[in-house]
Design a protein around this motif. Structure first.
Motif, PDB file in Angstrom:
ATOM      1  N   MET A   1       1.095  -1.200  -0.043  1.00  0.00           N
ATOM      2  CA  MET A   1      -0.137   0.378   0.378  1.00  0.00           C
ATOM      3  C   MET A   1       0.537   0.974  -0.368  1.00  0.00           C
ATOM      4  O   MET A   1       1.640   2.122   0.791  1.00  0.00           O
ATOM      5  N   LYS A   2       0.414   1.884  -0.943  1.00  0.00           N
ATOM      6  CA  LYS A   2       1.502   3.550  -0.838  1.00  0.00           C
ATOM      7  C   LYS A   2       0.774   4.748   0.166  1.00  0.00           C
ATOM      8  O   LYS A   2      -0.164   4.247   0.455  1.00  0.00           O
ATOM      9  N   GLN A   3       2.168   4.538   0.941  1.00  0.00           N
ATOM     10  CA  GLN A   3       1.678   6.151   1.467  1.00  0.00           C
ATOM     11  C   GLN A   3       1.729   7.316   1.635  1.00  0.00           C
ATOM     12  O   GLN A   3       2.840   8.149   0.118  1.00  0.00           O
ATOM     13  N   ILE A   4       1.134   8.402   1.682  1.00  0.00           N
ATOM     14  CA  ILE A   4       0.934   9.418   0.961  1.00  0.00           C
ATOM     15  C   ILE A   4       1.321  10.701   2.092  1.00  0.00           C
ATOM     16  O   ILE A   4       0.559  10.401   3.305  1.00  0.00           O
ATOM     17  N   SER A   5       2.753  11.459   2.474  1.00  0.00           N
ATOM     18  CA  SER A   5       2.802  12.155   3.651  1.00  0.00           C
ATOM     19  C   SER A   5       1.831  13.105   3.403  1.00  0.00           C
ATOM     20  O   SER A   5       1.999  14.501   2.876  1.00  0.00           O
ATOM     21  N   VAL A   6       1.028  13.965   4.053  1.00  0.00           N
ATOM     22  CA  VAL A   6       0.030  15.204   4.126  1.00  0.00           C
ATOM     23  C   VAL A   6       0.560  16.037   4.548  1.00  0.00           C
ATOM     24  O   VAL A   6       1.429  15.773   6.367  1.00  0.00           O
ATOM     25  N   ILE A   7       1.833  17.399   4.127  1.00  0.00           N
ATOM     26  CA  ILE A   7       2.557  18.409   5.318  1.00  0.00           C
ATOM     27  C   ILE A   7       2.116  19.366   5.201  1.00  0.00           C
ATOM     28  O   ILE A   7       0.709  19.915   4.438  1.00  0.00           O
ATOM     29  N   GLY A   8       2.130  20.655   6.056  1.00  0.00           N
ATOM     30  CA  GLY A   8       1.272  21.914   6.384  1.00  0.00           C
ATOM     31  C   GLY A   8       1.451  22.190   7.887  1.00  0.00           C
ATOM     32  O   GLY A   8       1.997  21.887   8.806  1.00  0.00           O
ATOM     33  N   SER A   9       0.324  23.554   7.889  1.00  0.00           N
ATOM     34  CA  SER A   9       0.878  23.832   9.029  1.00  0.00           C
ATOM     35  C   SER A   9       0.842  23.199  10.847  1.00  0.00           C
ATOM     36  O   SER A   9      -0.829  22.326  10.658  1.00  0.00           O
ATOM     37  N   ALA A  10       1.191  23.522  11.120  1.00  0.00           N
ATOM     38  CA  ALA A  10       0.879  22.351  12.734  1.00  0.00           C
ATOM     39  C   ALA A  10       0.513  23.408  13.659  1.00  0.00           C
ATOM     40  O   ALA A  10      -0.490  23.905  14.650  1.00  0.00           O
ATOM     41  N   ALA A  11      -0.325  24.678  13.153  1.00  0.00           N
ATOM     42  CA  ALA A  11      -1.138  25.956  13.766  1.00  0.00           C
ATOM     43  C   ALA A  11      -2.001  25.220  14.417  1.00  0.00           C
ATOM     44  O   ALA A  11      -3.126  24.748  13.747  1.00  0.00           O
ATOM     45  N   SER A  12      -2.469  25.516  16.041  1.00  0.00           N
ATOM     46  CA  SER A  12      -4.026  24.891  15.787  1.00  0.00           C
ATOM     47  C   SER A  12      -4.732  25.711  15.552  1.00  0.00           C
ATOM     48  O   SER A  12      -6.080  26.010  16.249  1.00  0.00           O
ATOM     49  N   ASP A  13      -4.450  27.210  15.190  1.00  0.00           N
ATOM     50  CA  ASP A  13      -6.179  28.207  15.291  1.00  0.00           C
ATOM     51  C   ASP A  13      -5.616  28.205  13.869  1.00  0.00           C
ATOM     52  O   ASP A  13      -6.305  29.536  13.144  1.00  0.00           O
ATOM     53  N   LYS A  31      -9.413   7.333   0.827  1.00  0.00           N
ATOM     54  CA  LYS A  31     -10.886   6.669  -0.912  1.00  0.00           C
ATOM     55  C   LYS A  31     -10.087   6.292  -1.490  1.00  0.00           C
ATOM     56  O   LYS A  31     -10.431   4.942  -2.783  1.00  0.00           O
ATOM     57  N   ALA A  32      -8.930   6.771  -1.778  1.00  0.00           N
ATOM     58  CA  ALA A  32      -8.267   5.854  -2.713  1.00  0.00           C
ATOM     59  C   ALA A  32      -7.064   5.174  -2.413  1.00  0.00           C
ATOM     60  O   ALA A  32      -6.335   4.587  -3.279  1.00  0.00           O
ATOM     61  N   GLY A  33      -7.425   4.389  -1.426  1.00  0.00           N
ATOM     62  CA  GLY A  33      -6.336   3.576  -0.754  1.00  0.00           C
ATOM     63  C   GLY A  33      -4.952   3.588  -0.504  1.00  0.00           C
ATOM     64  O   GLY A  33      -4.291   2.550   0.124  1.00  0.00           O
ATOM     65  N   TYR A  34      -5.044   4.490  -0.335  1.00  0.00           N
ATOM     66  CA  TYR A  34      -3.534   5.298   0.169  1.00  0.00           C
ATOM     67  C   TYR A  34      -3.367   5.317   1.574  1.00  0.00           C
ATOM     68  O   TYR A  34      -4.423   5.541   2.416  1.00  0.00           O
ATOM     69  N   THR A  35      -2.510   4.608   2.524  1.00  0.00           N
ATOM     70  CA  THR A  35      -2.130   5.638   3.829  1.00  0.00           C
ATOM     71  C   THR A  35      -1.856   6.668   4.698  1.00  0.00           C
ATOM     72  O   THR A  35      -1.251   7.191   2.788  1.00  0.00           O
ATOM     73  N   VAL A  36      -2.399   7.239   5.351  1.00  0.00           N
ATOM     74  CA  VAL A  36      -2.098   8.645   5.392  1.00  0.00           C
ATOM     75  C   VAL A  36      -0.890   8.671   6.552  1.00  0.00           C
ATOM     76  O   VAL A  36      -1.379   8.568   8.114  1.00  0.00           O
ATOM     77  N   LEU A  37       0.089   9.331   6.221  1.00  0.00           N
ATOM     78  CA  LEU A  37       1.176   9.666   7.294  1.00  0.00           C
ATOM     79  C   LEU A  37       1.020  11.785   7.312  1.00  0.00           C
ATOM     80  O   LEU A  37       1.133  11.966   6.051  1.00  0.00           O
ATOM     81  N   THR A  38       1.580  11.587   8.618  1.00  0.00           N
ATOM     82  CA  THR A  38       1.098  12.952   8.718  1.00  0.00           C
ATOM     83  C   THR A  38       2.549  13.077  10.366  1.00  0.00           C
ATOM     84  O   THR A  38       2.828  11.705  10.792  1.00  0.00           O
ATOM     85  N   GLY A  39       3.078  14.292  10.239  1.00  0.00           N
ATOM     86  CA  GLY A  39       3.749  14.761  11.432  1.00  0.00           C
ATOM     87  C   GLY A  39       3.237  14.539  12.426  1.00  0.00           C
ATOM     88  O   GLY A  39       3.907  15.298  14.113  1.00  0.00           O
ATOM     89  N   ALA A  40       2.140  13.747  13.188  1.00  0.00           N
ATOM     90  CA  ALA A  40       1.632  13.963  14.404  1.00  0.00           C
ATOM     91  C   ALA A  40       1.927  15.199  15.322  1.00  0.00           C
ATOM     92  O   ALA A  40       1.577  15.150  15.749  1.00  0.00           O
ATOM     93  N   SER A  41       0.832  15.726  14.289  1.00  0.00           N
ATOM     94  CA  SER A  41       1.197  17.636  14.736  1.00  0.00           C
ATOM     95  C   SER A  41      -0.826  18.021  14.806  1.00  0.00           C
ATOM     96  O   SER A  41      -1.489  17.201  13.745  1.00  0.00           O
ATOM     97  N   ARG A  42      -1.013  19.060  15.464  1.00  0.00           N
ATOM     98  CA  ARG A  42      -2.286  19.312  15.131  1.00  0.00           C
ATOM     99  C   ARG A  42      -2.128  20.354  13.653  1.00  0.00           C
ATOM    100  O   ARG A  42      -1.782  20.444  13.118  1.00  0.00           O
TER     101      ARG A  42
END
Length: 182
Positions: A1-13, A31-42
């Motif tokens: 299974m492919k993994q997609i890293s979602v990157i972006g602002s970690a701001a809580s506001d 929905k596309a069948g990929y695993t979502v990776l994040t920086g474990a941030s807000r």
């Protein structure tokens, strides 16, 4: 299974629009069948993971902390993750692990940390898609690539989460063809 890293602002506001955009992106990736990776941030990461989970997707958080107790000091969002990888490497070290662990990255909004992740992805020849109009580093990326890496073959922009995932799928296929021809 492919993994997609979602990157972006970690701001809580973040604005409600960016939170919703991130959540829909997570849904589309799942929905596309990929695993979502994040920086474990807000912020973007937490909302993308929330969206993926709402569709039954798999989510992995790449955490800058060394363990659960240390995570409190980083004020990270550990909700909505099936698995958590504690790197103990701080934010910049975590960024390297997050980008290298994904097959591609999709950027929403963001500041210097997101810009750092985009430059890591370019250096690693990872497919990169940015959501235009989401602000911050994502909106700067097109100009940066035009000026600094105009021949980079794995960079695209998208206007919607669905388009971002479709373009990522195209880029992953192109990357696979390049890899197969080597």
């Amino acid at each position: 299974m492919k993994q997609i890293s979602v990157i972006g602002s970690a701001a809580s506001d973040l604005s409600a629009d960016i939170c919703r955009l991130s959540e829909v992106l997570g849904q589309e990736i799942a929905k596309a069948g990929y695993t979502v990776l994040t920086g474990a941030s807000r912020g973007v990461g937490e909302n993308a993971a929330k969206g993926a989970k709402s569709m039954g997707g798999v989510t992995i958080g790449i955490n800058p902390a060394g363990n659960v107790e240390d995570a409190r000091a980083f004020h990270v969002g550990t909700n909505f993750h099936d698995f958590m990888v504690y790197t103990g490497m701080g934010y910049k070290g975590r960024n390297v692990v997050l980008v290298r662990s994904g097959d591609g990255v999709i950027a929403v909004n963001g500041q210097f940390g997101t810009l750092n992740e985009i430059t890591i992805a370019e250096g690693e020849r990872k497919p990169i898609v940015v959501l235009e109009g989401s602000g911050g580093a994502a909106d700067l990326a097109s100009d940066l690539f035009a000026k600094l890496s105009p021949d980079y073959p794995f960079f695209k922009t998208a206007k919607t989460p669905a388009e971002a995932v479709a373009k990522m799928t195209e880029l992953l296929k192109e990357k696979q063809r390049e890899f197969s021809s080597d």
